[in-house]
Scaffold this motif. Structure first.
Motif, PDB file in Angstrom:
ATOM      1  N   LEU A   1      42.247  28.528  45.520  1.00 65.05           N
ATOM      2  CA  LEU A   1      43.626  28.992  45.676  1.00 65.05           C
ATOM      3  C   LEU A   1      44.620  27.831  45.725  1.00 65.05           C
ATOM      4  O   LEU A   1      45.769  27.976  45.317  1.00 65.05           O
ATOM      5  CB  LEU A   1      43.766  29.857  46.939  1.00 65.05           C
TER       6      LEU A   1
ATOM      7  N   TYR B   1      48.931  32.371  41.251  1.00 63.90           N
ATOM      8  CA  TYR B   1      47.520  32.763  41.383  1.00 63.90           C
ATOM      9  C   TYR B   1      47.259  33.879  42.403  1.00 63.90           C
ATOM     10  O   TYR B   1      46.490  34.801  42.102  1.00 63.90           O
ATOM     11  CB  TYR B   1      46.681  31.515  41.672  1.00 63.90           C
TER      12      TYR B   1
ATOM     13  N   LEU C   1      45.429  37.201  41.097  1.00 65.41           N
ATOM     14  CA  LEU C   1      44.176  37.733  41.643  1.00 65.41           C
ATOM     15  C   LEU C   1      44.337  39.175  42.102  1.00 65.41           C
ATOM     16  O   LEU C   1      43.468  40.014  41.859  1.00 65.41           O
ATOM     17  CB  LEU C   1      43.707  36.868  42.816  1.00 65.41           C
ATOM     18  N   LYS C   2      45.464  39.456  42.778  1.00 60.54           N
ATOM     19  CA  LYS C   2      45.690  40.828  43.259  1.00 60.54           C
ATOM     20  C   LYS C   2      45.745  41.810  42.091  1.00 60.54           C
ATOM     21  O   LYS C   2      45.200  42.906  42.151  1.00 60.54           O
ATOM     22  CB  LYS C   2      46.985  40.904  44.081  1.00 60.54           C
TER      23      LYS C   2
ATOM     24  N   PHE D   1      37.686  37.018  47.310  1.00 61.62           N
ATOM     25  CA  PHE D   1      38.757  38.029  47.293  1.00 61.62           C
ATOM     26  C   PHE D   1      38.464  39.081  46.227  1.00 61.62           C
ATOM     27  O   PHE D   1      38.648  40.286  46.443  1.00 61.62           O
ATOM     28  CB  PHE D   1      40.104  37.362  47.023  1.00 61.62           C
TER      29      PHE D   1
ATOM     30  N   ARG E   1      42.353  42.306  40.405  1.00 66.78           N
ATOM     31  CA  ARG E   1      41.429  43.127  41.185  1.00 66.78           C
ATOM     32  C   ARG E   1      41.710  44.616  40.984  1.00 66.78           C
ATOM     33  O   ARG E   1      40.857  45.451  41.269  1.00 66.78           O
ATOM     34  CB  ARG E   1      41.536  42.760  42.673  1.00 66.78           C
TER      35      ARG E   1
ATOM     36  N   LEU F   1      43.614  37.986  50.922  1.00 63.97           N
ATOM     37  CA  LEU F   1      43.703  36.555  50.604  1.00 63.97           C
ATOM     38  C   LEU F   1      43.810  35.736  51.887  1.00 63.97           C
ATOM     39  O   LEU F   1      43.234  34.654  51.987  1.00 63.97           O
ATOM     40  CB  LEU F   1      44.923  36.288  49.713  1.00 63.97           C
TER      41      LEU F   1
ATOM     42  N   ASP G   1      38.882  32.572  45.814  1.00 65.09           N
ATOM     43  CA  ASP G   1      39.332  33.556  44.817  1.00 65.09           C
ATOM     44  C   ASP G   1      38.206  34.538  44.487  1.00 65.09           C
ATOM     45  O   ASP G   1      38.414  35.753  44.419  1.00 65.09           O
ATOM     46  CB  ASP G   1      39.852  32.865  43.545  1.00 65.09           C
TER      47      ASP G   1
ATOM     48  N   MET H   1      38.327  41.946  51.191  1.00 67.78           N
ATOM     49  CA  MET H   1      39.047  41.093  52.148  1.00 67.78           C
ATOM     50  C   MET H   1      40.406  40.721  51.579  1.00 67.78           C
ATOM     51  O   MET H   1      40.641  40.811  50.375  1.00 67.78           O
ATOM     52  CB  MET H   1      38.238  39.832  52.491  1.00 67.78           C
TER      53      MET H   1
END
Lengths: 400, 400
Positions: B169, A176, A180-181, B132, A184, B139, B129, B137
């Motif tokens: 998360l 996860y 998420l990274k 983020f 984004r 994690l 999440d 910002m």
């Protein structure tokens, strides 16, 4: 520079996406066009020679025969390996049937060869979430398929000390942070361009690509690559896969540097064609298109005899007179995937194409070979206990 | 019937989304328009009376004063409760700052009241999440904010036997089955209509709504609601939240029956206004708009004196002559949120609006009250050890 060119187009040409493999009407898949369209590089004789030099072994027949035919950054992986730096293999499977078919063997057989040749860790992603999103199946079915498929994969001989197999439904919390990274860094427009999803498509489809991308990065596996390793950002990843999976990794390569990671490298295979011909691939969703590792000897005989598209003459006389057209003959094509002996293959090609071998004979050779592979596989699979499966899928240190 | 009407529109009217609260130029948030636009129902006097009958207590001043003012299916929840059936509370917080501010207290204070009044379990989702994906910002920062915010939440007095607090998360793998089921039912077009995301928005934003929706369903918490409970599909959920969160749950209500669950019920609050006025809400991203539970007495005094928008006269004379306009006065508004004593509030309103009380006096009453709340909160928070935090966030059975 962006590598994200669209995968589909509007003209009536071939459509190759991770969910659809369809040649232009009446033709075969045009792989050179794909290389051109995707922006990858054909594997040259020179690169194969380099491969043999680095591994100290003759190249796998999948490489020699152009079955794995295209790549991204394979040369850089060989350099990386030669300089003693860390890298790992990543491949995967979407569990959409109870048993693997011969088409699935392609990436896994080659991956096992690479693992043995380079002595590197391997991670295998079971995308049961993807199959749930795309197919008409329940989560329970996708989980059952996962466990059955993992046993098939393990039976191919992967090294338990160097292989971690995980299912997305069980491992997603570890992926996860990278999901998420990635999510984004990629916008809707890019996802639509790369994958061709539509407004009426379930939002789950749009959310899946970052999940398939996340295992490209070593910090998705802190039990294998400790986060305190100062070299962790330099660990590279090589993905053996069929070329239809390339869009995921074009996307990943585009954003890797933005999240502080190396681009994944790829080595692409052609498709294992359906019994019916070169215009599409073996599909687990169409049982008549594929031979399964769970098929009985009679089923194999029946499928090859009835369904394997023949390039031979319609009658004995025609075959003796004109010989077979190897370029459309599925039986011969399958032998190029499965028959390791170059001389024997060459001999068959010669005799069949010149009419000295009948369709029935070459089909019998293939039937015998497939049944031999299936029997060997069933024996190996019978030894894979639930405990072995649990170990392969457990979060643990690997030794490499 | 679909409930998914768009949240934003093209005219220069108010914009209320989960990420933006902006009244029409020069005005206050028009809550009746929101009710109309979202399709929820105003909480009637009759429903409040029913609420008092079922709980056997006087209604919370947030209800009496119309601070929680709108709902979906609240009557059905009361029926459900009266017939002895199971339900639970669900609320959440996006951790975007180190400390909570007074605006955050609104849903949590009311949720605690509901938990006490009905003796039901509560789940609290920390959407690190989301933060983020939306905020600039890391994690690591979002995780740090999470733990700080959870301590603030626990300090409000939630029952450790009946409350489960989780961060996305850490808990995502438990939510993932429902996230997938939801993400298979909602298409891109619907997500764009409901949330107004654009083509240039990160794909992560499109993937988040199913994550906020998943805790509406009891099988996201098998440790609280055992999956073998034959009544599990009938367990309902009530969500106390500010009305800007409604789009998530309109989406969820639309698809609940398709995955075999009850629609979540909602009870909506107005926004806790920014110090500067009614046109927007307190925002953790703008420290001058908000009073934090971590502020010192001097900071509170300073913020209220300098920034709290006043409806009083510009001079002592004007105030004595005309009195204050309570409808725009932030200090008075804050007292309606915080001062429980109806008689005292009424007296202040009378004296201030008729010019018998000066702006300085009412501000001092608010400063004293806020500092009292902050001191009480700091004392309670100091007692929340890491162990207590771990227990609230651990996967365990609840007692209810």
């Amino acid at each position: 520079m962006t590598e994200t060119t669209p995968t589909t187009n509007e003209t009536k040409e071939q459509v190759i996406t991770p969910w659809e493999v369809e040649a232009a009407p009446g033709g075969s898949v045009d792989y050179m066009k794909l290389v051109d369209q995707f922006g990858s590089t054909v594997i040259s004789e020179e690169l194969i020679a380099r491969f043999e030099k680095v591994t100290g072994k003759r190249a796998h027949h999948f490489l020699r025969r152009g079955i794995f035919f295209s790549h991204r950054d394979l040369k850089e992986i060989l350099d990386h390996h030669e300089s003693g730096k860390k890298w790992f293999l990543y491949t995967g499977r979407g569990p959409s049937s109870g048993s693997l078919h011969f088409g699935h063997l392609l990436p896994f057989t080659f991956t096992k060869y690479l693992q043995d040749a380079f002595n590197v860790p391997l991670v295998v992603q079971m995308t049961n979430d993807e199959k749930f999103l795309w197919k008409d199946m329940t989560l329970e079915e996708s989980i059952k398929f996962t466990h059955n498929n993992v046993k098939d994969i393990i039976a191919l001989g992967f090294d338990i000390q160097k292989t971690f197999i995980f299912s997305n439904l069980e491992y997603i919390h570890h992926l996860y942070p990278n999901v998420l990274k990635i999510a984004r860094c990629v916008n809707l427009n890019q996802i639509q361009n790369i994958f061709g999803f539509k407004e009426s498509d379930a939002i789950g489809k749009f959310t899946f690509p970052p999940v398939q991308a996340a295992p490209c990065f070593p910090d998705s596996f802190p039990h294998i690559f400790p986060l305190n390793d100062p070299e962790i950002k330099n660990i590279r990843c090589l993905i053996p896969c069929a070329i239809d999976q390339d869009p995921y990794f074009r996307m990943t390569r585009d954003i890797a540097h933005r999240i502080g990671h190396q681009k994944p490298a790829l080595i692409h295979s052609k498709f294992f064609p359906a019994l019916q011909g070169h215009n599409t691939k073996m599909s687990a969703s169409d049982t008549n298109s594929a031979v399964y590792l769970s098929d009985t000897p009679d089923q194999v005989k029946d499928k090859i005899k009835k369904h394997a598209f023949s390039g031979g003459g319609a009658t004995k006389e025609e075959q003796e007179k004109n010989g077979a057209d190897l370029s459309v003959d599925i039986t011969y094509e399958y032998l190029t995937f499965m028959l390791e002996d170059d001389e024997q293959l060459k001999d068959i090609a010669h005799r069949y194409s010149t009419g000295k071998m009948m369709t029935g004979e070459i089909k019998q050779i293939l039937i015998d070979l497939m049944n031999k592979i299936i029997i060997r596989h069933k024996e190996a699979r019978a030894k894979i206990t639930d405990e072995v499966l649990s170990t392969f899928m457990s979060i643990r240190k690997l030794n490499f």
